[in-house]
Structure formats: structure tokens, C-alpha cells
Design an enzyme around this catalytic site. Sequence first.
Site, PDB file in Angstrom:
ATOM      1  N   SER A   1       4.199   3.513  25.847  1.00 28.50           N
ATOM      2  CA  SER A   1       5.248   2.520  25.444  1.00 28.50           C
ATOM      3  C   SER A   1       5.584   1.906  24.313  1.00 28.50           C
ATOM      4  CB  SER A   1       5.361   1.297  26.245  1.00 28.50           C
ATOM      5  OG  SER A   1       5.694   1.177  27.533  1.00 28.50           O
TER       6      SER A   1
ATOM      7  N   LYS B   1       6.812  -7.616  20.621  1.00 28.76           N
ATOM      8  CA  LYS B   1       7.350  -7.380  22.045  1.00 28.76           C
ATOM      9  C   LYS B   1       7.303  -8.555  22.791  1.00 28.76           C
ATOM     10  CE  LYS B   1       6.489  -3.886  25.355  1.00 28.76           C
ATOM     11  NZ  LYS B   1       5.879  -2.778  25.712  1.00 28.76           N
TER      12      LYS B   1
ATOM     13  N   SER C   1       8.466   1.190  27.010  1.00 25.21           N
ATOM     14  CA  SER C   1       9.206  -0.003  27.204  1.00 25.21           C
ATOM     15  C   SER C   1       9.355  -0.860  26.060  1.00 25.21           C
ATOM     16  CB  SER C   1       8.392  -0.816  28.223  1.00 25.21           C
ATOM     17  OG  SER C   1       7.150  -1.032  27.567  1.00 25.21           O
TER      18      SER C   1
HETATM   19  N1  GLN Z   1       6.843   4.312  31.017  1.00 20.79           N
HETATM   20  C1  GLN Z   1       5.539   4.176  31.580  1.00 20.79           C
HETATM   21  C2  GLN Z   1       5.692   3.206  32.784  1.00 20.79           C
HETATM   22  O1  GLN Z   1       6.679   3.255  33.195  1.00 20.79           O
HETATM   23  C3  GLN Z   1       4.750   3.633  30.456  1.00 20.79           C
HETATM   24  C4  GLN Z   1       4.944   2.236  30.197  1.00 20.79           C
HETATM   25  C5  GLN Z   1       4.117   1.508  29.351  1.00 20.79           C
HETATM   26  O2  GLN Z   1       3.463   2.264  28.535  1.00 20.79           O
HETATM   27  N2  GLN Z   1       4.213   0.053  29.028  1.00 20.79           N
HETATM   28  O3  GLN Z   1       4.858   2.802  33.140  1.00 20.79           O
END
Ligand code: GLN
Length: 486
Positions: A160, A61, A136
Site C-alpha cells: 500500500s 494517511k 490503499s
Molecule cells: N492491496 C493489499 C490488500 O488489499 C495490500 C493493502 C495494504 O498494503 N494495506 O490487502
Amino acid sequence: MIDTLRLTAEDAQALLDRGEVSGAELRAAYLDAISERDGELRCFLRTVDETEGDGVPIALKDVISTKRVETTAGSKILAGYVPVFDSTVAARCKEADLQLLGKTNTDEFAMGSSTENSAFGPSRNPWDPTRVPGGSGGGSAAAVTAGLAPWALGSDTGGSIKQPSALCGNVGLRPTYGTVSRYGIVAFASSLDQVGPVAKTVRDVALLYSIIAGRDRNDSTTAELPEPVRLPEGESLAGVRIGVPTELTEADGIEPGVKDAVARAIELAEGLGAEVGECSLPRSVRYGLPCYYLIAPAEASSNLARYDGVRYGPRAAGESYQELVERTRDDGFGDEPKRRIMLGTYALSAGYYDAFYGQAQKVRTLIIQEHREAFERFDVLACPTSPTVAFPIGERAGDPLAMYASDLLTIPSCLAGLPGLSVPCGLSEGLPVGLQLIGPQFGENLLFRVGHALEQAIGFDTVPARWRHGVRPGSDPSGLTPRDSQ
Ligand code: GLN
């Protein structure tokens, strides 16, 4: 011909060990798959031409710093930034001879649940390219499902890794906070961020976890694992006590098809010998999201202060330092990071600190406590990973609260610092459903054992129906193929 859609990392390693393929041939097979399918899916922000390893390929990532390979975290403000060092996890992958294929797409600074917040355009779900792959880490999860990499690393702050794995029909682990180094990871919310693996099987996830986990002197929050990682075998769940938190399985907004698939998986666990009982995490569902959306933006507002146009990435012109910084940040950040910087700065500001940030920290402690109580009676908790299957691209992009609700079920255990594994457990409306298994601190081995046993019993086919050879469209509505026919 190497069928990258089906090849697991473990199988790839076996081919290498037996001398049946070379590292270069494996790499070529994945790069071919990328050129064939990534035009549609856009999992990769960039592939790399040169690699130091010669073993099983991997995708990382784009929040994971890689020496001499551009690392943008999906943001314009880091475009062109080429780290001069490797993050600890990238270095450990190299030590294990893994070869880097490329960097995968992410919501900007990992803020989002669909990859639509990436400054470089969304990724698409391999099961249905009109839908999101989750986020994400949607790029990593979609790449594994599409056979563009046998395994990948993601990062998980509030869901994410687990949520995109659920939406793409593969296995994702968010490890116990502190078991994997954050050194060299583009920081979002430091008390929550954790790196973890995505793969097609629980055994691959366990293998990759064993490569990256453990104490790192460059991250003082890391700990030595209390026991070595065990690759799971066998199907018995005799003696395992599985708790089903009612609030996390009955919450408003969980789709009926998701509930059904998860309920069937829990029944299967009982059939394998597990003792299943109900438990309650009342504060987790009520207060988890509001608590997270104070703590995570507060930490983000502080972490993102470093992007001033002086140290990293593009720099806007300005008459003064102030103007240069303002313009760089105005041009460089997208809407979601800006929203979070404002929310977080507000929550931390004098006069509001106790009412917002301080209060959220207290609620976090209560959420930790109620998980601890649940683990006095149960070894593992089970519930859905995501309330819904993959949603259409665009559906929630303009509605931040609807997007935030995607993480309703993953956020509580993240706040508690606990490990969570998402395992595919069936299809609803032709799209994958993920079962979330939550463990106590350092409970990864148990999650692997339960996840592996269920994976064998469920027999989920991780190859999207539209790419299965010899399967007539519509002939397999459940997505569950009998084990002997696989
Ligand atoms: N969707 C959650 C956020 O927007 C978690 C994102 C993540 O785990 N990086 O913060």
C-alpha cells in the site's frame, strides 16, 4: 511564488532555514494547491486548520491516529472518531516541527489497491484522473505527485505504499518490519503492517524515514536501527550486486511497457557499475498471494473485532447488546472488510486452522528462506513494483481477484518482513512505471544509495505531463527529460 508541484521537502527546509519563507507561507501555498486541485483528485479526507509545527508541511494517511483530528481509516464505522492521543509517528513528526496539512484518503482499513474501497469515494490519479492512484494509500501518493504536500506517510501491509507510489510516479518506502512504530496505527494485519514515507525524491524519503524510525517502548516489535540513516549522494553503483528475480520480472500479467521500463533501469544500473545477475524466488510468486490472503484476513478478522459500536464511532440502535453490535457492524463495514472478516474467521476456525492458517504460516517461512538465500548472493533485488500501470477507475472494483493481483510483486517481500523502495523508472502509455528495489533486513541505506543513483541517471520528471509548463503535449513521449534540461 512557491511552485509546490516541484518543491521537494529538502528544498522547502532550505527555504525555511534561509528565512526566505515562513512556515505559515509554506502552509498557505499547499492549502492553495489543495483548493485548486483536490476538488478533482480527492486526496484529502480533511485538512486541518490548526497545527502545532511550523516547519515543512506533511500529510498523513487516515489510518494514522492524530490527537484531536478525526481518524477514520476510510471507514464509516470510524466516522467521527477523534483520537485523544497521537500515534508515535505523528508525535515524531511534531517533534521534528513538521506541520500537519490533513489526513489522506485510503481504502477502508487499508484493504485494497485503488482507494475505490474508501467509504468516502475514490481518489484519482494526477497523471490521468480517469484512473486510480493505486492503494490503499492512494490519497498520500496522489497528494505528493499533485504538489498538495511535499511528502506524506502511508502504511503498507502488502503493497500500500509501494504500489500507489509506482502508479503516481513518485518514491515510496516500505521499511523493514519493526523499524517504525505501529503504536496508534489502525491495525489491519499486525504481523505485516508498517508505516513509511512517500515523497518526490529518494533523499526526501530517507529524511522522513530518519524522523519516524527507531525503537518505541509502546510497540514491542520495534528495534533500534543498527546504523544511522544516511542521506544518499553520488551516482556510482560500483561493487553493488543486483539480483533480478526471474519469476518477479517474467510473471504472467506484467505489461510489456512495464517490463521494458524496468529492463532499461536495470541496464542503467549496470552502466553505473553494478554487477547484475539473475536469481530465483520460485515460491514467492506461486504462493505469495494465497499465503497473504490467508494470513492478512485472519489477522484482520481479529483486529476488526474491536469495532462493536460501543468504543468507537457511530452506534446503531438495538434491543440487546448482540443486536446493537450486529447492526453497527452491518451498517458500518463496507464489502471488502466484511469479505475479509469472513475469510479470516473461516481460516482461523477450529478444524480448519491447521489446513489454512497453519499451512500459510509454513509457506511464509519458506518465502522468508528463499529471500535469505537470494541475499547470500546479492545486495539488492530489482523487479517491477506493479504488474501494470494505473488502471481505469471501475475496471477491477467488481473483481476482487483482479484487484488482489495488483500486489503480486509487492507481497512476497512484505511476507518476508523486508524493506522495499519504489522509484519511478519511466512511462508506459504515458503513465508512470515503478522499479521495486528490495533489500535485506535493515538494508534501507543501501536501497537509498541504489535508488538515488538510479533516480539521477533516469531523470524522471515527477510532474504529470498535463501540468508541465513549457512542455508541448506529446513532445516528451518517454517521460524521460534529459538531465541538463531539468
Ligand atoms: N492491496 C493489499 C490488500 O488489499 C495490500 C493493502 C495494504 O498494503 N494495506 O490487502
